[in-house]
Design an enzyme around this catalytic site. Sequence first.
Site, PDB file in Angstrom:
ATOM      1  CG  HIS A 100      27.717 -14.499  73.849  1.00  0.00           C
ATOM      2  ND1 HIS A 100      26.818 -15.174  73.050  1.00  0.00           N
ATOM      3  CD2 HIS A 100      28.416 -13.671  73.019  1.00  0.00           C
ATOM      4  CE1 HIS A 100      26.975 -14.799  71.793  1.00  0.00           C
ATOM      5  NE2 HIS A 100      27.931 -13.876  71.753  1.00  0.00           N
TER       6      HIS A 100
ATOM      7  CD  GLU B 231      31.211 -12.754  71.736  1.00  0.00           C
ATOM      8  OE1 GLU B 231      30.472 -11.846  71.291  1.00  0.00           O
ATOM      9  OE2 GLU B 231      31.209 -13.922  71.294  1.00  0.00           O
TER      10      GLU B 231
ATOM     11  CG  HIS C 194      28.072  -9.169  70.767  1.00  0.00           C
ATOM     12  ND1 HIS C 194      27.704 -10.468  71.011  1.00  0.00           N
ATOM     13  CD2 HIS C 194      26.959  -8.417  70.979  1.00  0.00           C
ATOM     14  CE1 HIS C 194      26.427 -10.511  71.367  1.00  0.00           C
ATOM     15  NE2 HIS C 194      25.950  -9.269  71.359  1.00  0.00           N
TER      16      HIS C 194
ATOM     17  CD  GLU D 118      30.033  -9.061  66.775  1.00  0.00           C
ATOM     18  OE1 GLU D 118      30.951  -9.409  67.561  1.00  0.00           O
ATOM     19  OE2 GLU D 118      28.975  -9.700  66.664  1.00  0.00           O
TER      20      GLU D 118
END
Length: 346
Positions: A130, A167, A222, A303
């Site tokens: 992101h 994030e 992430h 993650e």
Amino acid sequence: MTGTAPRPPRRSALLRATTAAAVAVPLCTAGWFGWRALDHSGPAGATAAPAASAPAASSPAADPASAPPAPTATDQPGAADPGAPADGTAAPLTPPVAPPPSTTPTAEAPPAPADAAVLTGRTVLLDPGHNPGNSAHTAEINRQVDIGNARKECDTTGTETNAGYTEAEYTLDVSRRARALLAARGATVVLVQDGDRPWGPCVDERARAGADAHADVAVSVHGDGGPASGSGFHVIMPARVVAGKADNAAIVAPSRRLGLLLRDRFHAATGEPYADYIAKDGLDTRSDLGGLNLSTVPKVFIECGNMRNSTDAKRMTDPQWRQQAARGIADALTAFLTTQEKTEER
């Protein structure tokens, strides 16, 4: 003491005693040199070592705490012999006796430092998931792109903790920390974005970045936005996708090896448990992520935790924990690039 004083010895007796002493001293001295000639502690013909010898040069990795103690006063040349009689007369000449082994515990030598050049010539791509600016560019990130077997949004805003730690902030911080660790080991490290873009890039560009950088391996970092009751981390590996513009068949096997290493090293470095709400044993395989479908270099996603879970959020907002997360990622990439472990079903 009272009594009659003893008479002095006769002159002839004194002469005989003086003559015997004069003979005895050279004989003792000769005996001492003879004993030294039989000493095998050094090469033949070598002179006796001084009482305090110069310390040997140590390597840069030597542990100062494990160095031998400095010589005491009695070890120095010319120091008084603690075994000599108090009246100053010479002590009997006897061969030196080796001191008993020391019972003082010594500091354990630290492990040898990692080879600073172990990753020289290798290139690593880190993909911080992101972008902090995505939320201000919704039109751009909502654009559909081709991921081979489907079309998906260019990018998303990502998730955040209940306190508002995003994030995108997390992934950029951890990626920068991992970059520093890998660079210290000699690697060339490329970040897909380093906070220098207003938004994105899109997932198809992220996938191409590995080939564009001539990278040997890539990891996308992430934080998950799962149910608040779930916690833990998981690694996402590519399923085989040969459709449209996607053909990742060549990277599936090495990406699985990378995924296993990343799962194990990240867990060891952080203590974070495997996710209890998704995946199995910390591993997931997916075919709907453009960053994996379109990659031509071995690549996985991690993650690192569930940012919607209070326990995980507390860890992920702690800079010290993020440093551990970065180390787990760097250690996995180092192991992948320096070993040829066989992929095992675990």
